[in-house]
Design a protein around this motif. Structure first.
Motif, short mmCIF file in Angstrom:
data_model
loop_
_atom_site.label_atom_id
_atom_site.label_comp_id
_atom_site.label_asym_id
_atom_site.label_seq_id
_atom_site.Cartn_x
_atom_site.Cartn_y
_atom_site.Cartn_z
N THR A 1 -2.91 9.28 4.12
CA THR A 1 -1.97 9.44 3.00
C THR A 1 -1.46 10.87 2.87
O THR A 1 -0.26 11.10 2.68
CB THR A 1 -2.63 9.00 1.68
N VAL B 1 1.29 4.23 -2.93
CA VAL B 1 1.05 5.64 -2.61
C VAL B 1 2.26 6.50 -2.98
O VAL B 1 2.13 7.58 -3.59
CB VAL B 1 0.71 5.81 -1.12
N THR C 1 0.83 -1.21 0.00
CA THR C 1 0.00 0.00 0.00
C THR C 1 0.86 1.26 0.00
O THR C 1 0.64 2.19 -0.79
CB THR C 1 -0.93 0.01 1.23
#
Length: 207
Positions: free
Chosen positions: A106, A21, A17
């Motif tokens: 994020t 990102v 993940t």
């Protein structure tokens, strides 16, 4: 040129993940699932930043990755990624520049990474600016050292000249008595030469 980041985490889902990102945000990302693999990558490639989990194959795995990153000659920024926050003193002792706490939004993650990049780059530039000053100081110190020892080297021939003059003085002293003997003997020879002349004057007087 893309900035290269090394991600080290034994949780594959978190690793993939974060990798996605960061790559979408323009970073070049390498991954490792253990401290051992992370240290190997640090030896074979250069990274602008290292992000590592704390607890992987053991409780000190993250600290081992941080120590290896600190020893790397290219001096990367280092972030500790953990679900178990540590105090600032422990973070500094380990050598990490920043702590990232799981889970993290994020946008906040990217902001913190950019801030860390900027701060670390400024510190590296400051250190690089000081390096020429230190080297110049060393050079000037070496020049002063040489100039201080130079007169001692130049006076060495004077001693050898003095040694050469000493025998000459000794010869002069030996020659002095010889000159005195010449002066003393000179009147004696004249007297001997004058004696026959007196005898020659007396002879005609008898006739």
């Amino acid at each position: 040129m893309k900035r290269r980041i090394l991600l080290v985490d034994d949780e594959v889902a978190v690793l993939l993940t974060l990798k996605a990102v960061l790559e979408i945000s323009g970073f070049d990302v390498d991954t490792a699932t253990s401290a051992r693999e992370g240290k190997s990558r640090l030896r074979h490639r250069e990274y602008e930043m290292v992000i590592t989990d704390m607890r992987m194959e053991d409780e000190h795995a993250g600290a081992d990755v941080i120590a290896a990153a600190k020893e790397a000659p290219y001096n990367p920024a280092i972030a500790l990624l953990t679900a178990f926050p540590v105090d600032d003193e422990s973070l500094t002792t380990m050598g990490a520049d920043k702590m990232l706490v799981k889970p993290m939004h994020t946008r906040i993650l990217l902001q913190q990474l950019e801030a860390l990049f900027a701060r670390h780059t400024a510190a590296k530039e400051k250190a690089a600016a000081k390096t020429p000053v230190k080297s110049a100081a060393k050079k000037s110190a070496a020049v002063v050292k040489k100039s201080a020892t130079a007169p001692a080297k130049k006076t060495a021939p004077v001693k050898s000249v003095a040694k050469k003059i000493a025998p000459a003085k000794a010869v002069a002293k030996k020659a002095a008595p010889a000159k005195a003997a010449v002066k003393r003997s000179a009147p004696a020879k004249v007297a001997k030469k004058a004696a026959p002349a007196k005898a020659a004057k007396k002879a005609p007087a008898k006739k």
